[in-house]
Scaffold this active site. Structure first.
Site, PDB file in Angstrom:
ATOM      1  N   GLY A   1       0.251  -1.773   4.158  1.00 30.25           N
ATOM      2  CA  GLY A   1       0.430  -3.127   4.474  1.00 30.25           C
ATOM      3  C   GLY A   1      -0.492  -4.255   3.763  1.00 30.25           C
TER       4      GLY A   1
ATOM      5  N   ASP B   1      -7.219  -2.646  14.716  1.00 28.59           N
ATOM      6  CA  ASP B   1      -7.378  -1.295  14.360  1.00 28.59           C
ATOM      7  C   ASP B   1      -8.182  -0.601  15.466  1.00 28.59           C
ATOM      8  OD1 ASP B   1      -5.766  -2.280  12.310  1.00 28.59           O
ATOM      9  OD2 ASP B   1      -6.796  -1.637  10.638  1.00 28.59           O
TER      10      ASP B   1
ATOM     11  N   LYS C   1      -3.391   8.459   5.081  1.00 28.41           N
ATOM     12  CA  LYS C   1      -3.396   6.930   4.848  1.00 28.41           C
ATOM     13  C   LYS C   1      -4.539   6.174   4.842  1.00 28.41           C
ATOM     14  CE  LYS C   1      -0.770   2.545   5.920  1.00 28.41           C
ATOM     15  NZ  LYS C   1      -1.797   1.752   6.007  1.00 28.41           N
TER      16      LYS C   1
HETATM   17  O1  LIG Z   1      -7.008  -6.774   5.582  1.00 28.96           O
HETATM   18  C1  LIG Z   1      -6.879  -5.717   5.932  1.00 28.96           C
HETATM   19  O2  LIG Z   1      -7.847  -4.809   5.460  1.00 28.96           O
HETATM   20  C2  LIG Z   1      -6.435  -5.405   7.039  1.00 28.96           C
HETATM   21  C3  LIG Z   1      -6.065  -6.302   7.989  1.00 28.96           C
HETATM   22  C4  LIG Z   1      -5.645  -6.021   9.366  1.00 28.96           C
HETATM   23  O3  LIG Z   1      -4.232  -6.643   9.455  1.00 28.96           O
HETATM   24  P1  LIG Z   1      -3.823  -8.020  10.258  1.00 28.96           P
HETATM   25  O4  LIG Z   1      -4.665  -8.902   9.355  1.00 28.96           O
HETATM   26  O5  LIG Z   1      -2.435  -7.914   9.886  1.00 28.96           O
HETATM   27  O6  LIG Z   1      -4.397  -7.819  11.433  1.00 28.96           O
HETATM   28  C5  LIG Z   1      -5.918  -4.589   9.652  1.00 28.96           C
HETATM   29  O7  LIG Z   1      -5.064  -4.308  10.790  1.00 28.96           O
HETATM   30  C6  LIG Z   1      -5.441  -3.916   8.588  1.00 28.96           C
HETATM   31  O8  LIG Z   1      -5.522  -2.357   8.894  1.00 28.96           O
HETATM   32  C7  LIG Z   1      -6.087  -4.088   7.301  1.00 28.96           C
HETATM   33  C1  LIG Z   2      -2.466  -1.467   9.729  1.00 30.96           C
HETATM   34  C2  LIG Z   2      -3.143  -0.879   8.894  1.00 30.96           C
HETATM   35  O1  LIG Z   2      -3.105  -0.801   7.529  1.00 30.96           O
HETATM   36  P1  LIG Z   2      -2.217  -1.691   6.576  1.00 30.96           P
HETATM   37  O2  LIG Z   2      -1.655  -2.728   7.496  1.00 30.96           O
HETATM   38  O3  LIG Z   2      -3.147  -2.200   5.701  1.00 30.96           O
HETATM   39  O4  LIG Z   2      -1.056  -0.935   6.363  1.00 30.96           O
HETATM   40  C3  LIG Z   2      -4.155   0.202   9.351  1.00 30.96           C
HETATM   41  O5  LIG Z   2      -4.938   0.784   8.534  1.00 30.96           O
HETATM   42  O6  LIG Z   2      -4.135   0.521  10.642  1.00 30.96           O
END
Ligand SMILES: O=C(O)C1=C[C@@H](OP(=O)(O)O)[C@@H](O)[C@H](O)C1
Ligand SMILES: C=C(OP(=O)(O)O)C(=O)O
Length: 431
Positions: free
Chosen positions: A96, A313, A412
């Site tokens: 993501g 998380d 992951k």
């Molecule tokens: O910027 C990052 O490294 C992340 C931001 C968070 O997402 P959100 O900003 O969507 O909460 C987190 O949940 C994700 O695992 C990693």
């Molecule tokens: C939501 C997560 O990661 P990402 O949004 O970067 O896929 C995670 O690591 O729990």
């Protein structure tokens, strides 16, 4: 390196953990470092590079965007001339952060590029880009707000207002892209920003790599001044931080059934999931927090209240912890869980339900009825790394063995997770 995608089942027997372990490299820190090393022109030496699937995807993306990299003596060496994609396809794997951070950087190119991904990323929302990128002179074609995205730039920074309530990751990408495009006297205004510490981490990495830094006006506006910055002066040396998100599972394992020392977590880090310390203190486990290590061991545990809105998380490890805490633990921030690798409020409720732990969802609150015993049984990762790790940690003091299907999901973020708990004495079999 072993294949982290091949399906396997992990069976975890109740086990007492003992010994020392280093937390893995943070994928949040590593992926940002890759992006920053791509954006600046010159050489960057990155120590403690991560090896997770998301990290590998980030390396693939920066290569496709023109950077060259190699690993020498365990140091990741990146050489970049700035963003300059040779081809017209980018794959962000299942990350993501990867798609949301790299899409605005992809948009710095003049030609059309298709961005795709894998697994759960294909169902996560990207409609933010449909709304925002056109305001920056970028044409976007998404698949009804999902991947694949077709993007054609070049992105031109301008004054915009965005919604920060779904995810901070979109802002992270825009901040990097504005710096790359030498944004001058423009700002990004943000309404209702969530996961703020992740933006702190973005700004910290941008600073560490000498990128142009915006002024953070109370997380409501990020203003890029009209002062030019030499982003390219020297060789940058950066060390990827230890991961509080993966480390949280180790710490909870220690609190539930162990006497362990977790090393490599910086208590001064800006990482959101450092907040796990507060929950651990509140639940009454034995914990000694030092500069270079955290000693943690089990004690009678009691229910706690925790707000995870800005550190979503932490829900999975805290649910594992709460299962062993006497009374009802309340965690706030359930709305933040819908669009992760799985809908984590529901997957936690289902999988912990199988282990005999009742979880009630009341709008934005999760209530975990703990201290009633946890039963080992067959559970499923739901292809979500944090669900697999939460079940494994809960298994350590369960009655009977726990079989976790599709446990390879841990790749992951934390491919060595099962090996690490094995090193601490957990009885784990992979099949
Ligand atoms: O910027 C990052 O490294 C992340 C931001 C968070 O997402 P959100 O900003 O969507 O909460 C987190 O949940 C994700 O695992 C990693
Ligand atoms: C939501 C997560 O990661 P990402 O949004 O970067 O896929 C995670 O690591 O729990």
């Amino acid at each position: 390196m072993s294949d982290t995608h091949t399906s396997y089942k992990a069976t975890v027997q109740p086990s007492v953990l003992k010994g020392n372990i280093f937390a893995p490299a943070s994928k949040s820190s590593m992926q940002r470092a890759c992006a920053a090393a791509l954006v600046r022109k010159g050489e960057s030496n990155i120590t403690n590079p991560g090896i997770s699937n998301d990290d590998k995807a980030a390396l693939g993306v920066i290569e496709a965007l023109g950077a060259k990299w190699k690993i020498e003596d365990e140091i990741l060496k990146v050489n970049s001339e700035g963003v300059n994609a040779a081809g017209n396809e980018i794959n962000c794997g299942e990350s993501g952060l990867g798609i949301r951070m790299f899409a605005p950087l992809v948009a710095l190119n003049k030609h059309e590029i298709t961005i795709n991904g894998e697994g759960s990323l294909l169902t996560r929302p990207m409609d933010f880009f449909d709304e925002v990128l056109p305001a920056l002179s970028v044409s976007v074609n998404s698949n009804g707000g999902k991947l694949p995205l077709k993007i054609k730039g070049p992105l031109q920074p301008s004054n915009i207002t965005i919604d920060g309530s779904l995810s901070s990751q979109f802002l992270t990408g825009l901040l990097m892209a504005y710096a790359a495009a030498d944004a001058s006297d423009v700002s990004i205004k943000v309404i209702d920003l969530k996961s703020k510490p992740y933006v702190d981490l973005t700004l910290k990495v941008m600073q560490d790599f000498g990128l142009k830094l915006p002024e953070n006006r109370n997380y409501e506006e990020f203003y890029f001044p009209a002062i030019p910055v030499n982003q390219n002066a020297t060789v940058i040396d950066y060390t990827v931080e230890g991961d509080w998100s993966g480390g949280a599972f180790l710490l909870v394992a220690g609190a539930v059934n162990g006497d362990i020392v977790v090393k490599g977590l910086d208590v001064a880090s800006t990482q959101a999931d450092k907040a796990v310390l507060q929950a651990l203190i509140d639940c009454g486990c034995k914990i000694s927090i030092q500069d270079a290590q955290i000693e943690i061991s089990s004690a009678p545990l009691k229910a706690f209240h925790f707000n995870a809105t800005d550190c979503p998380d932490l829900f999975p490890p805290l649910v594992a912890l709460a299962s062993y805490c006497e009374g009802t633990t309340v965690i706030e921030g359930v709305h933040r869980l819908t669009h992760k690798e799985s809908n984590r409020a529901l997957t936690l409720q289902d999988e912990f339900g199988k282990m005999g732990v009742e979880i009630e969802l009341q709008d934005n609150l999760m209530l975990i009825k703990g201290g009633k015993g946890v039963k080992g049984t067959k559970v499923h990762s739901r292809y979500d790394h944090r669900i697999a790790m939460a079940c494994a940690v809960a298994a350590l003091k369960a009655e009977g063995d726990t079989e976790i299907e599709e446990a390879q999901a841990v790749g992951k973020s934390y491919p060595n997770f099962f090996e690490h708990i094995q090193q601490l004495g957990a009885k784990v079999e992979k099949a």
